[in-house]
Write an enzyme that holds these catalytic residues in place. Structure first.
Site, mmCIF file in Angstrom:
data_model
loop_
_atom_site.group_PDB
_atom_site.id
_atom_site.type_symbol
_atom_site.label_atom_id
_atom_site.label_comp_id
_atom_site.label_asym_id
_atom_site.label_seq_id
_atom_site.Cartn_x
_atom_site.Cartn_y
_atom_site.Cartn_z
ATOM 1 N N GLU A 191 0.839 -1.206 0.000
ATOM 2 C CA GLU A 191 0.000 0.000 0.000
ATOM 3 C C GLU A 191 0.873 1.255 0.000
ATOM 4 O O GLU A 191 0.819 2.082 0.912
ATOM 5 C CB GLU A 191 -0.991 -0.029 1.175
ATOM 6 C CG GLU A 191 -1.955 -1.219 1.068
ATOM 7 C CD GLU A 191 -3.088 -1.214 2.083
ATOM 8 O OE1 GLU A 191 -2.954 -0.572 3.139
ATOM 9 O OE2 GLU A 191 -4.127 -1.859 1.805
ATOM 10 N N GLU A 233 -5.560 -7.613 -1.920
ATOM 11 C CA GLU A 233 -6.234 -7.800 -0.625
ATOM 12 C C GLU A 233 -7.715 -7.503 -0.785
ATOM 13 O O GLU A 233 -8.081 -6.473 -1.327
ATOM 14 C CB GLU A 233 -5.692 -6.824 0.440
ATOM 15 C CG GLU A 233 -4.259 -7.031 0.811
ATOM 16 C CD GLU A 233 -3.798 -6.066 1.919
ATOM 17 O OE1 GLU A 233 -4.658 -5.428 2.566
ATOM 18 O OE2 GLU A 233 -2.584 -5.950 2.106
#
Ligand code: CA
Length: 488
Positions: A177, A275
């Site tokens: 991320e 994810e």
């Protein structure tokens, strides 16, 4: 005597019915990519096992969770790697204490069960996300030029270690991320230098292994396109543009497809969801509040599914479908995040003193084995968040196992998206057992509707008592010619 036998058979059937899991309905997806990744991140699993958690198969037998996942269609495992998630006394920061050593164990068990490994380097000593991209302790104060050297060395050495432990590494993620930074570097230029240095190390390790970059907040469509352009402008070499997708935060599925199609169409990159997850219940089972619970992330325009195992499976199918719809057939796959981060001790049925005692026991386990999202020891590295709010699992209601480690029916979604028919499963409950033979017998007597494709186990084009007999033999472990319990 006959009556006794009849009572026994009836009792066995009742028991079989009781332990038989609930049915699951999942429509097949016609995947554009035959190797579409149906992946799962179970990074916390070693610390859970160390805490005494046991996992079971659908029949109720204790089983290696990696085997159970593989049998249910999962074909790829993702594991996060922190450089050094321990304090100077060796106490783990928690969240699975996932260092290279842990990745070695997870990678080997995945490979032993025919699953590839995605190594998710955070390049940090603990959680890296949009708000945190802190360099590992031992890299603090280094210039970006020195970080380029050390990130390359660390990446290649770690990958060799994980491979030598027996893992089948198929993909490597350069940072987690990374919207806001990477290993303590925040300027575009410096981030690009580290993306390139780490990527070159992956190519050096094995040119067949795919390199993934990973961003989040795909609801910010223009920002995602900007990242794809940015990587191109800085000539960062990578294969897969990956995003997180949590439906309570991250926009619509059509937007997800659009965001992933941009790097696919413009730059020829693969695209995937690294994810995702969805709650199968709003009940917490470990005494640590969950991300999705009553009054928290449980409502919104993009929550299209019930908080049940069926709803959880529906979400997984929908996200896979959105990725499969990426332009130019570049949709590579989907990883479910932490599908096994269950409770180390079920608090959900307790109250009063019993609840407090169980919660205190859980706290001890989380601190001792790192089986919660963070331990108190993380305070030296992340004082403002993990060091303050440490505790257990915030996603035990998003796992594919219940608090006792038994698989939920939703786990079968990973298999059913490929084929929704299991040979012999004539009553469509996902298992081949005596109920299927009974269903065929009732069908022959015109008493019951069945899945005729599944029930025609000998493939002669008709459902007959012969099919029921073959199933009975299979259950009695007598060898049969037909591929019972395999996808049709
Ligand atoms: Ca919880």
């Amino acid at each position: 005597m006959k009556k006794l036998v009849s009572i026994i058979i009836s009792a066995v059937l009742t028991l079989a019915f009781m332990i038989s899991p609930e049915a699951l309905k999942v429509d097949k997806i016609n995947f554009n990519n035959p190797d579409f990744i149906r992946g799962m991140d179970i990074s916390s699993v070693i610390s859970l096992e160390n805490s005494g958690v046991k996992f079971y198969d659908a029949k109720g037998n204790e089983a290696d969770i990696f085997k159970t996942l593989s049998e249910n269609g999962v074909n790829y495992i993702r594991v996060r790697v922190w450089n050094n998630p321990f304090d100077k006394d060796g106490n783990g920061y928690g969240g699975g204490n996932n260092d290279v050593n842990t990745a070695c164990k997870i990678g080997k068990r995945a490979a032993d069960n025919n699953m590839k490994l995605l190594v998710d380097f955070h390049y940090s000593d603990f959680w890296a996300d949009p708000s945190k991209q802190k360099a590992p302790k031992s890299w603090e104060g280094l210039t970006v030029e020195n970080k380029e050297i050390i990130i390359a060395e660390y990446t290649e050495n770690s990958l060799n270690e994980i491979k030598n432990a027996g893992a089948d590494i198929g993909m490597v993620q350069i940072g987690n991320e990374t919207n806001g930074g990477l290993a303590g570097e925040y300027s575009e230029e410096n981030k690009a230098k580290l993306f390139k240095a780490a990527g070159e190390a992956v190519r050096e390790f094995n040119s067949e292994v795919k390199i993934a970059v990973h961003f989040t907040n795909p609801e910010n469509t223009e920002t995602m396109k900007y990242f794809a352009d940015y990587l191109n402008n800085y000539e960062v070499d990578y294969d897969v543009f990956a995003v997180s997708y949590y439906p309570y935060w991250h926009g619509s599925l059509s937007n997800l497809t659009e965001v992933l199609s941009y790097p696919a169409e413009k730059y020829g990159k693969y695209a995937m969801v690294a994810e995702t997850s969805y709650a199968n219940t709003l009940t917490d089972t470990d005494g640590h509040p969950n991300t999705v619970s009553e009054y928290s992330n449980n409502s919104g325009d993009n929550l299209l599914w019930d908080f049940t195992p069926q709803g959880q499976a529906d979400e997984v199918r929908a996200v896979m479908n959105a990725v499969n719809n990426v332009k130019n057939n570049k949709g590579l796959g989907v990883f479910y995040w932490e599908g096994a981060w269950i409770s180390v001790g079920d608090t959900s049925t307790l109250s009063g003193t019993q609840y407090t005692e169980r919660l205190n026991a859980n706290k001890k386990l989380w601190e001792s084995f790192g089986s919660g999202w963070a331990c108190s020891y993380s305070v030296e590295y992340d004082a403002d968040d993990a060091g303050k709010y440490y505790g257990g699992s915030a996603v035990d209601n998003q796992a594919f196992f219940n608090a006792q480690g038994k698989p939920l029916p939703s786990l079968k979604v990973f298999k059913y998206v490929y084929s929704d028919v299991l040979r012999g499963d004539s009553n469509d409950d996902g298992e081949v057992d005596i109920l299927d033979a009974t269903a065929i017998q009732k069908h022959a007597a015109k008493l019951k509707d069945i899945n005729e494709t599944a029930a025609d186990v000998n493939g002669d084009g008709a459902v007959t008592i012969t099919d029921a007999t073959i199933i009975q033999k299979y259950i009695a472990k007598i060898e049969v010619e037909c591929n019972i319990n395999q996808l049709v």
